[in-house]
Design an enzyme around this catalytic site. Structure first.
Site, mmCIF file in Angstrom:
data_model
loop_
_atom_site.group_PDB
_atom_site.id
_atom_site.type_symbol
_atom_site.label_atom_id
_atom_site.label_comp_id
_atom_site.label_asym_id
_atom_site.label_seq_id
_atom_site.Cartn_x
_atom_site.Cartn_y
_atom_site.Cartn_z
ATOM 1 N N TYR A 142 77.580 94.146 -14.250
ATOM 2 C CA TYR A 142 78.088 95.011 -14.027
ATOM 3 C C TYR A 142 76.990 94.772 -13.077
ATOM 4 C CZ TYR A 142 79.976 99.333 -16.465
ATOM 5 O OH TYR A 142 81.148 100.480 -16.594
ATOM 6 N N ASP A 223 85.527 94.499 -30.053
ATOM 7 C CA ASP A 223 87.381 95.318 -31.085
ATOM 8 C C ASP A 223 87.052 96.313 -32.088
ATOM 9 O OD1 ASP A 223 86.513 92.938 -31.769
ATOM 10 O OD2 ASP A 223 88.818 91.796 -31.607
ATOM 11 N N ASP A 251 83.804 106.581 -23.506
ATOM 12 C CA ASP A 251 84.710 107.626 -22.917
ATOM 13 C C ASP A 251 85.491 107.972 -24.334
ATOM 14 O OD1 ASP A 251 83.918 107.032 -20.532
ATOM 15 O OD2 ASP A 251 85.882 107.299 -20.158
HETATM 16 C C1 IPM Z 1 79.984 106.022 -16.945
HETATM 17 C C2 IPM Z 1 81.208 105.512 -15.584
HETATM 18 C C3 IPM Z 1 80.336 104.519 -14.114
HETATM 19 C C4 IPM Z 1 80.386 103.917 -15.354
HETATM 20 C C5 IPM Z 1 80.635 104.226 -12.786
HETATM 21 C C6 IPM Z 1 81.462 105.918 -12.098
HETATM 22 C C7 IPM Z 1 80.111 103.634 -11.804
HETATM 23 O O1 IPM Z 1 81.992 105.191 -15.936
HETATM 24 O O2 IPM Z 1 79.147 106.840 -16.081
HETATM 25 O O3 IPM Z 1 80.681 105.437 -17.271
HETATM 26 O O4 IPM Z 1 80.669 102.836 -14.984
HETATM 27 O O5 IPM Z 1 78.683 103.369 -15.484
HETATM 28 MG MG MG Z 2 82.366 105.431 -18.025
#
Ligand code: IPM
Ligand code: MG
Length: 357
Positions: A142, A223, A251
């Protein structure tokens, strides 16, 4: 006590869900005799539209001067065509970096009342799960070098994953400390069969593990982790991983709990000042319709009380109120899963939670 909280409502459903959490904090303040002062700052698309940049200087200064910060969500289709460094998401990365919040705690636990909302098979959810994802937040791909250039096949783009020993050590320590307060198991997730940065990650995590002999430390490839999360989530206690792997796996972990609308997060550094936000996004499709589930933001506010202000009883009080509301069967649209039950709006479910405080 008096606490100054910065509010970054952001875009999409951000304003609705943050307002819900503010109501909950005010009620808790009344009950326990604390004063929470709120100051709003602009971030994301709304900041771009209002002052021409996603992360204005006033926002950074305001957040750094607050005792802690609560954020809704940033981004939306309106700003999707902006160049990468002008996007609302960049503002979120910017505030995490400016506040030096290298730890992202993302708890994913199954609420018994929501078992039916989980997409996992009943025999898998029957065992329950309670995972604490510890995601590194200010390093890795990132924040690595990126750009465009001429490559072997013509124009190409690149992003770089890099981790220093220092960055891995400090996040590993957080993971082990967290595990000491939980079930004393850490799973460190990497891709050490391919990536050099992962090999350094693994070596370093194991070195830190020696300081925590009571904690069982296991490596898992990313994975395989993605697979194990849906196969047997009960095996996880604390998961520690890099920024991008943590983004993806959190997620997934949220979805198996039934709804991403339930998952809170805390971003922390070396001080008690943190940034608390739901892990879901700005949901532009339902923005402004009073349909959003505010629970992830309300639970983020509870995390703020716990991690920034050490108000444990107050934090428990919010979590219990949420539990009671779910146990009583109240659901927002995302939790109803097409069942033929009455669906509450954002403000209605917030009222139900306030009644339990
Ligand atoms: C999260 C989001 C962010 C990330 C994005 C919006 C930059 O997906 O907080 O999980 O990838 O950290
Ligand atoms: Mg995210």
């Amino acid at each position: 006590m008096n606490y100054n909280i910065g509010l970054l409502k952001g875009d999409g459903i951000g304003p609705e869900i943050v307002s819900a959490a503010v109501k909950v904090l005010r009620k808790v303040g009344e009950k326990y005799g604390h004063t929470f002062n709120f100051t709003e700052y602009l971030i994301g698309g709304i900041a771009i539209d209002t002052v021409g940049e996603g992360l204005p200087k006033e926002t950074v200064e305001g957040c750094l001067a607050s005792d802690s910060v609560l954020l809704g969500a940033v981004g939306g289709p309106k700003w999707d065509t902006l160049p990468g460094d002008k996007r609302p998401e960049k503002a979120l990365l910017g505030i995490r970096a400016a506040m030096e919040l290298y730890t992202n705690l993302r708890p994913a636990k199954l609420y018994p009342a929501l078992k039916d909302a989980s997409p996992l098979r009943t025999d898998i959810v029957a065992k329950g799960f309670d995972i604490m994802m510890v995601r590194e937040l200010t390093g890795g791909i990132y924040f690595g070098e990126r750009g465009r250039r001429e490559g072997k096949y013509g124009p190409e783009a690149y992003d770089t994953e890099a981790y220093s020993v220092m960055e891995i050590e400090r996040i590993a320590k957080v993971a082990f400390e967290t595990a000491m307060k939980r079930n004393k198991r850490v799973i460190s997730v990497d891709k050490a069969n391919v990536l050099e940065s992962s090999r350094l990650w693994r070596e370093t995590v194991h070195r830190i593990a020696k300081d925590y002999p009571e904690v069982e430390c296991t490596d898992m490839l990313v994975d395989n982790t993605a697979m194990q999360l849906v196969r047997n989530p009960a095996q996880f206690d604390v998961v520690v991983t890099s920024n991008m792997f943590g983004d993806i796996l959190s997620d997934e972990a949220s979805q198996i709990t039934g709804s991403i609308g339930m998952l809170a997060s805390a971003s922390l550094g070396d001080t008690t000042r943190g940034l608390y936000e739901p892990i879901h996004g700005s949901a532009p499709d339902i923005a402004g319709q009073n349909k959003a589930n505010p629970i992830a933001t309300i639970l983020s506010a509870a995390m703020m009380l716990r991690y920034s202000f050490s108000l444990m009883e107050e934090a428990d009080c919010i979590e219990e109120a949420v539990n009671k509301v779910l146990d009583k069967g109240y659901r927002t649209a995302d939790l109803a899963m097409g069942q033929d039950i009455p669906v509450l709006s954002c403000t209605e479910i917030t009222e139900k939670i306030l009644e339990e405080i």
